[in-house]
Design a protein around this motif. Structure first.
Motif, short mmCIF file in Angstrom:
data_model
loop_
_atom_site.label_atom_id
_atom_site.label_comp_id
_atom_site.label_asym_id
_atom_site.label_seq_id
_atom_site.Cartn_x
_atom_site.Cartn_y
_atom_site.Cartn_z
N ILE A 165 0.77 -1.03 -0.05
CA ILE A 165 0.11 0.01 -0.13
C ILE A 165 0.82 1.17 -0.04
N LEU A 166 1.99 1.26 0.83
CA LEU A 166 2.98 2.38 0.91
C LEU A 166 3.47 2.55 -0.52
N ASP A 167 3.83 1.66 -1.35
CA ASP A 167 4.15 1.55 -2.73
C ASP A 167 3.18 2.18 -3.60
N GLN A 168 2.10 1.78 -3.50
CA GLN A 168 1.04 2.36 -4.54
C GLN A 168 0.53 3.76 -4.18
N ARG A 169 0.68 4.13 -2.79
CA ARG A 169 0.20 5.61 -2.36
C ARG A 169 1.64 6.39 -2.82
N SER A 170 2.71 6.00 -2.56
CA SER A 170 4.07 6.73 -2.75
C SER A 170 4.00 7.26 -4.48
N ILE A 171 3.70 5.94 -5.07
CA ILE A 171 3.55 6.37 -6.75
C ILE A 171 2.44 7.56 -6.94
N SER A 172 1.46 7.37 -6.46
CA SER A 172 0.46 8.42 -6.48
C SER A 172 0.90 9.78 -6.04
N LEU A 173 1.62 9.82 -5.05
CA LEU A 173 2.19 11.20 -4.50
C LEU A 173 3.04 11.65 -5.22
N ASN A 174 3.77 10.74 -5.88
CA ASN A 174 4.89 11.38 -6.76
C ASN A 174 4.35 11.68 -8.22
N ARG A 175 3.21 11.28 -8.65
CA ARG A 175 2.70 11.92 -9.64
C ARG A 175 2.03 13.00 -9.33
N GLN A 176 1.62 13.35 -8.17
CA GLN A 176 0.95 14.53 -7.93
C GLN A 176 1.87 15.52 -7.69
#
Length: 371
Positions: free
Chosen positions: A60-71
């Motif tokens: 989950i941390l990986d998935q959210r970190s990818i989203s945060l990076n894209r934001q």
């Protein structure tokens, strides 16, 4: 007179005999079944549940970190999905007193070793507070220089040895990192001095876009430890039990004075090398991705725990909920960190009297920043 050739020695045959000894160790197959009872680490139900919890949380941390990076809310980020068994199960075999020397993909191990999540986010942003490791958290900041952590790990391990401290230094690199000179220097130094170190090669099949088959003519990366006189093992890096068992055994031998171990975890990263523009579709096929997804460490471990009656959809949903909330809190804490100033960098870098040229610059920047 020409020297006589010893026809009884066949170097090619010798090489193949050595390589054939490195069969991949697997304990838990893709269906979540124990296939190697003799190597089963016999973890307690509580330990198994905790390991699964950490692996799900890390996904989950990986998935959210990818989203945060894209934001645009995170900076540098190297995805970890697919490598949870390699990373989290190896860390699970450590003690708090042990030291981790991570590569830039190994932030999850740092977090489970005590690094606050908000600091991991600040490190991603390049904020100096992200590198201010708290007292008692035995990790180095992630190493950006490929392979350099191997030399550092040998040094930390030798320090433990000299202090007669029953701790180990564990470090990670990828298959590409094994081509660096630092890799060989680190394992050779540790091997020569029997330093209590664990060297992990996460062979996720690609060093950015370079396939492991091009990285080395060797059949395995584990066999590289032979030249340094280090016990080495190849394990299924998608199998949490195999990774944990190999690392636990390596740690026990290290603290008992039996020297370092080299572990190759044969695994796969589902995402790009980093979020800095790498496109894995240029060098990987969807068929390859699909085949590796069938070996997903979370899927096989989930099947195993469910068969034992100690894991459920409700438990997993709670872990996902907790991870999501923790990430929300941590990113807000990172957002609240003070903005960096040039004067901060000068003051942090030097202790005591500054060189005259930097003193002049500090005075200039301090005046500008005060306006």
């Amino acid at each position: 007179m020409a020297a006589k050739t010893n026809k009884s020695f066949d170097p090619v045959k010798t090489l193949h005999e050595i390589e054939d000894k490195f069969e991949m160790v697997q304990i838990l197959n893709e269906e979540g079944e124990i296939v190697n009872e003799s190597m089963d680490p016999k973890m307690s139900d509580e330990e198994l549940v905790e390991l699964m919890t950490r692996m799900v949380y890390t996904r989950i941390l990986d998935q959210r970190s990818i989203s945060l990076n894209r934001q645009g809310r995170l900076g540098f980020y190297a995805p970890t999905a697919g490598q949870e068994a390699s990373q989290i199960a190896s860390h699970f075999a450590l003690e708090k007193e042990d030291f981790i020397l991570p590569g830039y993909r190994d932030v999850p191990q740092m977090i489970w070793h005590g690094l606050p999540l908000s600091m991991a986010f600040l490190w991603s942003r390049g904020h100096y507070m992200g590198g201010a490791i708290p007292e008692g958290v035995n990790v180095f900041p992630p190493q950006i220089i490929i392979g350099a952590q191997y030399i550092q790990a040998a040094g930390v391990a030798l320090g433990f040895q000299k202090r007669k401290q029953k701790s180990v230094a564990m470090t990670y690199t990828g298959d590409g990192g094994t081509s660096q000179g630092d890799f060989y220097e680190g394992i050779n130094f540790a091997g020569a001095y029997r330093a209590p170190a664990i060297f992990i090669i996460q062979n996720n099949q690609f060093a950015i876009s370079t396939p492991s088959s091009v990285q080395s003519a060797g059949k395995t990366f584990a066999q590289k430890g032979i030249a340094a006189g280090i016990p080495s093992i190849l394990v299924d890096g998608m199998d949490p039990l195999a990774v944990y068992a190999a690392t636990k055994d390596a740690r026990e031998r290290a603290v008992n004075g039996d020297g370092p171990t080299l572990i190759e975890t044969f695994c796969y990263r589902y995402g790009p090398h980093t979020m800095a523009g790498d496109d894995p579709t240029r060098y990987r096929t969807s068929e390859t991705d699909s085949e590796w997804e069938k070996r997903d460490p979370l899927i096989r471990f989930r099947k195993y725990l469910e068969a034992k009656g100690i894991w459920s959809e409700e438990q997993e949903a709670k872990v996902i909920e907790d991870a999501t909330e923790d990430i929300k809190v941590a990113i807000k804490e990172a957002d609240a960190a003070p903005k960096q100033k040039v004067s901060d960098f000068i003051n942090i870098m030097y202790k005591g009297e500054l060189p005259y040229n930097l003193k002049e610059q500090l005075d200039i920047y301090t005046e500008k920043e005060s306006k």
